[in-house]
Design a protein around this motif. Structure first.
Motif, PDB file in Angstrom:
ATOM      1  N   GLU A   9       0.840  -1.203   0.000  1.00  0.00           N
ATOM      2  CA  GLU A   9       0.000   0.000   0.000  1.00  0.00           C
ATOM      3  C   GLU A   9       0.870   1.246   0.000  1.00  0.00           C
ATOM      4  OE1 GLU A   9      -1.774   3.478   1.873  1.00  0.00           O
ATOM      5  OE2 GLU A   9      -0.321   2.175   2.853  1.00  0.00           O
ATOM      6  N   GLY A  10       1.969   1.201   0.771  1.00  0.00           N
ATOM      7  CA  GLY A  10       2.891   2.333   0.816  1.00  0.00           C
ATOM      8  C   GLY A  10       3.581   2.558  -0.519  1.00  0.00           C
ATOM      9  N   GLU A  11       3.946   1.475  -1.184  1.00  0.00           N
ATOM     10  CA  GLU A  11       4.583   1.576  -2.497  1.00  0.00           C
ATOM     11  C   GLU A  11       3.610   2.160  -3.519  1.00  0.00           C
ATOM     12  OE1 GLU A  11       6.050  -2.245  -3.546  1.00  0.00           O
ATOM     13  OE2 GLU A  11       7.519  -2.317  -1.923  1.00  0.00           O
ATOM     14  N   GLU A  12       2.374   1.678  -3.495  1.00  0.00           N
ATOM     15  CA  GLU A  12       1.356   2.171  -4.426  1.00  0.00           C
ATOM     16  C   GLU A  12       1.083   3.655  -4.196  1.00  0.00           C
ATOM     17  OE1 GLU A  12      -3.336   1.296  -5.603  1.00  0.00           O
ATOM     18  OE2 GLU A  12      -2.245  -0.075  -4.285  1.00  0.00           O
ATOM     19  N   TRP A  13       0.983   4.043  -2.926  1.00  0.00           N
ATOM     20  CA  TRP A  13       0.762   5.450  -2.591  1.00  0.00           C
ATOM     21  C   TRP A  13       1.939   6.315  -3.065  1.00  0.00           C
ATOM     22  CZ3 TRP A  13       4.014   8.026   0.868  1.00  0.00           C
ATOM     23  CH2 TRP A  13       3.655   9.350   1.147  1.00  0.00           C
ATOM     24  N   GLY A  14       3.169   5.833  -2.875  1.00  0.00           N
ATOM     25  CA  GLY A  14       4.341   6.579  -3.317  1.00  0.00           C
ATOM     26  C   GLY A  14       4.338   6.810  -4.819  1.00  0.00           C
ATOM     27  N   ARG A  15       3.912   5.798  -5.575  1.00  0.00           N
ATOM     28  CA  ARG A  15       3.823   5.940  -7.030  1.00  0.00           C
ATOM     29  C   ARG A  15       2.752   6.952  -7.419  1.00  0.00           C
ATOM     30  NH1 ARG A  15       8.452   4.106  -9.265  1.00  0.00           N
ATOM     31  NH2 ARG A  15       9.117   2.221  -8.155  1.00  0.00           N
ATOM     32  N   LEU A  16       1.689   6.992  -6.639  1.00  0.00           N
ATOM     33  CA  LEU A  16       0.619   7.965  -6.888  1.00  0.00           C
ATOM     34  C   LEU A  16       1.128   9.386  -6.655  1.00  0.00           C
ATOM     35  CD1 LEU A  16      -2.397   8.506  -7.493  1.00  0.00           C
ATOM     36  CD2 LEU A  16      -2.847   8.224  -5.048  1.00  0.00           C
ATOM     37  N   VAL A  17       1.899   9.570  -5.588  1.00  0.00           N
ATOM     38  CA  VAL A  17       2.497  10.878  -5.305  1.00  0.00           C
ATOM     39  C   VAL A  17       3.415  11.284  -6.455  1.00  0.00           C
ATOM     40  CG1 VAL A  17       4.104  12.136  -3.810  1.00  0.00           C
ATOM     41  CG2 VAL A  17       2.342  10.676  -2.799  1.00  0.00           C
ATOM     42  N   LEU A  18       4.245  10.350  -6.894  1.00  0.00           N
ATOM     43  CA  LEU A  18       5.179  10.626  -7.986  1.00  0.00           C
ATOM     44  C   LEU A  18       4.435  11.026  -9.256  1.00  0.00           C
ATOM     45  CD1 LEU A  18       8.177  10.546  -8.857  1.00  0.00           C
ATOM     46  CD2 LEU A  18       7.796   8.170  -9.535  1.00  0.00           C
ATOM     47  N   LYS A  19       3.376  10.297  -9.577  1.00  0.00           N
ATOM     48  CA  LYS A  19       2.574  10.589 -10.776  1.00  0.00           C
ATOM     49  C   LYS A  19       1.955  11.986 -10.683  1.00  0.00           C
ATOM     50  CE  LYS A  19      -1.212   8.655 -13.551  1.00  0.00           C
ATOM     51  NZ  LYS A  19      -2.192   7.535 -13.647  1.00  0.00           N
ATOM     52  N   ASN A  20       1.483  12.340  -9.503  1.00  0.00           N
ATOM     53  CA  ASN A  20       0.880  13.657  -9.301  1.00  0.00           C
ATOM     54  C   ASN A  20       1.910  14.772  -9.477  1.00  0.00           C
ATOM     55  OD1 ASN A  20       0.227  15.960  -7.074  1.00  0.00           O
ATOM     56  ND2 ASN A  20      -1.676  15.169  -7.940  1.00  0.00           N
ATOM     57  N   LEU A  21       3.107  14.571  -8.936  1.00  0.00           N
ATOM     58  CA  LEU A  21       4.160  15.579  -9.064  1.00  0.00           C
ATOM     59  C   LEU A  21       4.592  15.738 -10.526  1.00  0.00           C
ATOM     60  CD1 LEU A  21       6.312  14.640  -5.941  1.00  0.00           C
ATOM     61  CD2 LEU A  21       4.962  16.728  -6.238  1.00  0.00           C
ATOM     62  N   GLN A  22       4.664  14.631 -11.241  1.00  0.00           N
ATOM     63  CA  GLN A  22       5.026  14.691 -12.659  1.00  0.00           C
ATOM     64  C   GLN A  22       3.954  15.426 -13.461  1.00  0.00           C
ATOM     65  OE1 GLN A  22       5.524  10.431 -13.113  1.00  0.00           O
ATOM     66  NE2 GLN A  22       7.761  10.621 -13.272  1.00  0.00           N
ATOM     67  N   ALA A  23       2.683  15.210 -13.111  1.00  0.00           N
ATOM     68  CA  ALA A  23       1.580  15.889 -13.801  1.00  0.00           C
ATOM     69  C   ALA A  23       1.633  17.395 -13.571  1.00  0.00           C
ATOM     70  CB  ALA A  23       0.243  15.333 -13.322  1.00  0.00           C
ATOM     71  N   LYS A  24       2.157  17.785 -12.404  1.00  0.00           N
ATOM     72  CA  LYS A  24       2.289  19.210 -12.087  1.00  0.00           C
ATOM     73  C   LYS A  24       3.562  19.812 -12.673  1.00  0.00           C
ATOM     74  CE  LYS A  24      -0.421  19.209  -7.826  1.00  0.00           C
ATOM     75  NZ  LYS A  24      -0.428  19.475  -6.371  1.00  0.00           N
ATOM     76  N   LYS A  25       4.325  18.960 -13.385  1.00  0.00           N
ATOM     77  CA  LYS A  25       5.562  19.382 -14.050  1.00  0.00           C
ATOM     78  C   LYS A  25       6.569  19.960 -13.051  1.00  0.00           C
ATOM     79  CE  LYS A  25       3.213  20.201 -18.449  1.00  0.00           C
ATOM     80  NZ  LYS A  25       3.514  18.827 -18.907  1.00  0.00           N
ATOM     81  N   VAL A  26       6.670  19.283 -11.900  1.00  0.00           N
ATOM     82  CA  VAL A  26       7.683  19.624 -10.912  1.00  0.00           C
ATOM     83  C   VAL A  26       9.055  19.322 -11.523  1.00  0.00           C
ATOM     84  CG1 VAL A  26       8.607  18.980  -8.643  1.00  0.00           C
ATOM     85  CG2 VAL A  26       6.139  19.219  -8.969  1.00  0.00           C
ATOM     86  N   ASP A  27      10.076  20.091 -11.136  1.00  0.00           N
ATOM     87  CA  ASP A  27      11.380  19.947 -11.779  1.00  0.00           C
ATOM     88  C   ASP A  27      11.943  18.532 -11.619  1.00  0.00           C
ATOM     89  OD1 ASP A  27      13.661  19.943  -9.506  1.00  0.00           O
ATOM     90  OD2 ASP A  27      12.054  21.283  -8.869  1.00  0.00           O
ATOM     91  N   GLU A  28      12.718  18.117 -12.609  1.00  0.00           N
ATOM     92  CA  GLU A  28      13.223  16.749 -12.696  1.00  0.00           C
ATOM     93  C   GLU A  28      14.137  16.384 -11.531  1.00  0.00           C
ATOM     94  OE1 GLU A  28      12.479  14.201 -14.650  1.00  0.00           O
ATOM     95  OE2 GLU A  28      10.894  15.459 -15.476  1.00  0.00           O
TER      96      GLU A  28
END
Length: 215
Positions: A139-158
């Protein structure tokens, strides 16, 4: 009388929020006597605003000396509202708060609404949880991937995206666990297994609170 931040100066709130498992932050009473909430809403978005009673609050029960120190630091942070990156690192977040300032540790990627609370309290010698007892989970891994996907969608710096990737390990401190720990003060810090039980109690209490409020 309800045991609230209005009575003790500081508290922790819990309610509905994004990324699953709700949202948490700090409740405090400012110099004018107004009840406020300080919470990390998203990447670089720390907010201080009038407390919203849609959230359920839990008083932080501690000594007068520690309470005054924590309140002073909270008020400073609420005034300056530093830009805090949103990240998933838990253990690497230790030492983020120094002399009322936020300084991201080199190996850390940032904080969540939950680790904003736990790290701040821990850095000022009133830890709510023993983060070294937290375990990784699917569940923690899945949540972390969700956070990452959200940050990428917001075009946070690489560079920040890379830091988040380096901190993805399946360990997650949840908002309901933080509220659960707050409800158990002064008998803290609590271990992971205790936090899981406390979290279930918080979710039940919040459901009852929301139902009564909306009745």
């Amino acid at each position: 009388m309800m045991n609230t931040a209005q009575n003790c100066g500081i508290g922790v709130f819990y309610g509905l929020g994004g990324f699953g498992a709700g949202h948490t932050g700090i409740v405090y009473v400012d110099a004018s006597g107004q009840k406020k909430m300080l919470h990390l809403c998203s990447h670089h978005k720390l907010k201080s605003e009038v407390f919203d009673d849609d959230y359920l609050e839990f008083c932080i029960k501690t000594s007068e000396e520690v309470g005054k120190q924590l309140l002073a630091i909270i008020i400073v942070l609420a005034e300056f509202l530093p830009e805090i990156p949103y990240g998933v690192g838990v253990a690497s977040a230790a030492g983020s708060f120094v002399s009322g300032r936020y300084i991201k540790p080199d190996l850390n990627d940032g904080l969540t609404c939950a680790t904003f609370v736990t790290t701040l309290f821990s850095d000022y010698k009133f830890p709510l949880v023993q983060v070294d007892t937290w375990e990784c989970s699917s569940e923690g891994e899945e949540w972390g991937r969700l956070v990452l996907k959200n940050l990428q969608a917001k075009k946070v710096d690489e560079q920040h995206i890379e830091r988040v990737l380096n901190n993805l390990n399946g360990v997650r401190v949840r908002p309901d666990e933080v509220a659960g720990a707050a409800s158990m003060t002064p008998d803290v810090p609590i271990e992971y297994e205790t936090a899981k039980i406390a979290a279930r109690n918080i979710v039940e209490k919040y459901a009852e609170y929301a139902a009564a409020k909306n009745a």
